[in-house]
Design a protein around this motif. Sequence first.
Motif, PDB file in Angstrom:
ATOM      1  N   TRP A  65     -16.003  32.763  47.490  1.00 50.62           N
ATOM      2  CA  TRP A  65     -17.413  33.128  47.390  1.00 50.62           C
ATOM      3  C   TRP A  65     -17.729  34.366  48.213  1.00 50.62           C
ATOM      4  CZ3 TRP A  65     -20.160  30.220  44.017  1.00 50.62           C
ATOM      5  CH2 TRP A  65     -19.607  28.999  43.647  1.00 50.62           C
ATOM      6  N   THR A  66     -18.702  35.153  47.743  1.00 49.80           N
ATOM      7  CA  THR A  66     -19.160  36.343  48.453  1.00 49.80           C
ATOM      8  C   THR A  66     -20.666  36.225  48.677  1.00 49.80           C
ATOM      9  OG1 THR A  66     -17.417  37.709  47.492  1.00 49.80           O
ATOM     10  CG2 THR A  66     -19.342  38.863  48.349  1.00 49.80           C
ATOM     11  N   HIS A  67     -21.101  36.581  49.881  1.00 45.54           N
ATOM     12  CA  HIS A  67     -22.509  36.478  50.265  1.00 45.54           C
ATOM     13  C   HIS A  67     -23.353  37.454  49.456  1.00 45.54           C
ATOM     14  CE1 HIS A  67     -25.580  36.458  53.814  1.00 45.54           C
ATOM     15  NE2 HIS A  67     -26.032  35.813  52.745  1.00 45.54           N
ATOM     16  N   SER A  68     -24.307  36.927  48.732  1.00 47.80           N
ATOM     17  CA  SER A  68     -25.258  37.728  47.959  1.00 47.80           C
ATOM     18  C   SER A  68     -26.568  37.764  48.746  1.00 47.80           C
ATOM     19  CB  SER A  68     -25.455  37.115  46.566  1.00 47.80           C
ATOM     20  OG  SER A  68     -26.308  37.907  45.788  1.00 47.80           O
ATOM     21  N   ARG A 106     -22.102  33.907  45.742  1.00 45.44           N
ATOM     22  CA  ARG A 106     -21.748  33.967  44.321  1.00 45.44           C
ATOM     23  C   ARG A 106     -20.233  34.079  44.196  1.00 45.44           C
ATOM     24  NH1 ARG A 106     -25.973  32.547  40.985  1.00 45.44           N
ATOM     25  NH2 ARG A 106     -27.896  33.319  41.904  1.00 45.44           N
ATOM     26  N   PRO A 107     -19.683  33.699  43.030  1.00 48.06           N
ATOM     27  CA  PRO A 107     -18.220  33.785  42.849  1.00 48.06           C
ATOM     28  C   PRO A 107     -17.727  35.218  43.068  1.00 48.06           C
ATOM     29  CG  PRO A 107     -19.230  32.572  41.043  1.00 48.06           C
ATOM     30  CD  PRO A 107     -20.354  33.164  41.844  1.00 48.06           C
ATOM     31  N   PHE A 114     -21.985  42.234  41.799  1.00 47.78           N
ATOM     32  CA  PHE A 114     -22.809  42.525  42.968  1.00 47.78           C
ATOM     33  C   PHE A 114     -23.318  43.959  42.900  1.00 47.78           C
ATOM     34  CE2 PHE A 114     -20.048  39.132  44.395  1.00 47.78           C
ATOM     35  CZ  PHE A 114     -20.936  38.291  45.034  1.00 47.78           C
ATOM     36  N   PRO A 115     -24.583  44.182  43.300  1.00 47.11           N
ATOM     37  CA  PRO A 115     -25.075  45.556  43.340  1.00 47.11           C
ATOM     38  C   PRO A 115     -24.420  46.303  44.500  1.00 47.11           C
ATOM     39  CG  PRO A 115     -26.750  44.048  44.176  1.00 47.11           C
ATOM     40  CD  PRO A 115     -25.610  43.208  43.673  1.00 47.11           C
ATOM     41  N   PRO A 116     -24.373  47.631  44.411  1.00 49.84           N
ATOM     42  CA  PRO A 116     -23.822  48.412  45.525  1.00 49.84           C
ATOM     43  C   PRO A 116     -24.610  48.137  46.805  1.00 49.84           C
ATOM     44  CG  PRO A 116     -24.193  49.801  43.619  1.00 49.84           C
ATOM     45  CD  PRO A 116     -24.815  48.482  43.313  1.00 49.84           C
ATOM     46  N   SER A 117     -23.916  48.189  47.923  1.00 52.52           N
ATOM     47  CA  SER A 117     -24.562  47.927  49.207  1.00 52.52           C
ATOM     48  C   SER A 117     -23.834  48.670  50.312  1.00 52.52           C
ATOM     49  CB  SER A 117     -24.544  46.430  49.500  1.00 52.52           C
ATOM     50  OG  SER A 117     -25.004  46.181  50.796  1.00 52.52           O
ATOM     51  N   ARG A 118     -24.594  49.205  51.248  1.00 52.15           N
ATOM     52  CA  ARG A 118     -23.989  49.832  52.425  1.00 52.15           C
ATOM     53  C   ARG A 118     -23.607  48.770  53.443  1.00 52.15           C
ATOM     54  NH1 ARG A 118     -25.148  55.472  53.192  1.00 52.15           N
ATOM     55  NH2 ARG A 118     -26.407  56.226  51.472  1.00 52.15           N
ATOM     56  N   ARG A 119     -24.230  47.631  53.327  1.00 53.64           N
ATOM     57  CA  ARG A 119     -23.978  46.506  54.230  1.00 53.64           C
ATOM     58  C   ARG A 119     -22.776  45.716  53.716  1.00 53.64           C
ATOM     59  NH1 ARG A 119     -28.476  41.766  54.908  1.00 53.64           N
ATOM     60  NH2 ARG A 119     -27.092  40.215  55.819  1.00 53.64           N
ATOM     61  N   GLY A 120     -21.874  45.368  54.575  1.00 59.23           N
ATOM     62  CA  GLY A 120     -20.715  44.595  54.165  1.00 59.23           C
ATOM     63  C   GLY A 120     -21.086  43.176  53.779  1.00 59.23           C
ATOM     64  N   ARG A 121     -20.230  42.565  52.974  1.00 56.64           N
ATOM     65  CA  ARG A 121     -20.489  41.206  52.499  1.00 56.64           C
ATOM     66  C   ARG A 121     -19.473  40.231  53.074  1.00 56.64           C
ATOM     67  NH1 ARG A 121     -24.176  41.304  48.350  1.00 56.64           N
ATOM     68  NH2 ARG A 121     -24.456  43.341  47.371  1.00 56.64           N
ATOM     69  N   GLU A 122     -19.979  39.131  53.597  1.00 55.38           N
ATOM     70  CA  GLU A 122     -19.125  38.053  54.079  1.00 55.38           C
ATOM     71  C   GLU A 122     -18.510  37.333  52.887  1.00 55.38           C
ATOM     72  OE1 GLU A 122     -19.377  33.934  56.671  1.00 55.38           O
ATOM     73  OE2 GLU A 122     -21.225  34.843  55.944  1.00 55.38           O
ATOM     74  N   THR A 123     -17.272  36.891  53.033  1.00 59.16           N
ATOM     75  CA  THR A 123     -16.623  36.085  52.011  1.00 59.16           C
ATOM     76  C   THR A 123     -16.212  34.743  52.600  1.00 59.16           C
ATOM     77  OG1 THR A 123     -14.446  37.038  52.478  1.00 59.16           O
ATOM     78  CG2 THR A 123     -15.746  38.071  50.710  1.00 59.16           C
ATOM     79  N   LEU A 124     -16.204  33.728  51.750  1.00 60.34           N
ATOM     80  CA  LEU A 124     -15.733  32.398  52.114  1.00 60.34           C
ATOM     81  C   LEU A 124     -14.709  31.975  51.080  1.00 60.34           C
ATOM     82  CD1 LEU A 124     -19.150  30.622  52.862  1.00 60.34           C
ATOM     83  CD2 LEU A 124     -17.553  31.606  54.520  1.00 60.34           C
TER      84      LEU A 124
END
Length: 98
Positions: A9-12, A24-25, A31-41
Motif C-alpha cells: 500500500w502507498t499513502h494517498s 491505495r494499492p 497517484f497524482p504527482p507530488s513533491r511530498r514523498g509517500r509512505e509505503t506499507l
Amino acid sequence: MSSGLSGNWTHSFEEDEGDVQVYRPSSSFAFPPSRRGRETLDFSLPDQVDSGMPGADDKRHHTTSSIVALGMNRFRVGDARVIEVLESGPDVLKVKPA
C-alpha cells in the motif's frame, strides 16, 4: 498469529480525513504527482510490516516491524504504535492511531 493484513500500500495523503490515513494499492492506483514523498506499507511477510519512507537524500528508507493483532481491528506495530483499521478492501486501506 497472522495479522490479517496483506498487500503493498502507498499513502494517498490527499484523501486523508483528519487523523484517518488513506492508503491505495501501490501497483494499480494512479497517484497524482507530488513533491511530498509517500509512505509505503508492505504486508508481504507474515506478522511483519515493511514501512518505506523517502529520506533526505530522496532514497527510500525501509523499516521492518512486527505486527500483532490485538482484536477489534487494532494492531500493534513494532513495540509501541497501535493502529485501528477502519476499512480494508482491494482498493483502499484506512487506518488511524488508536
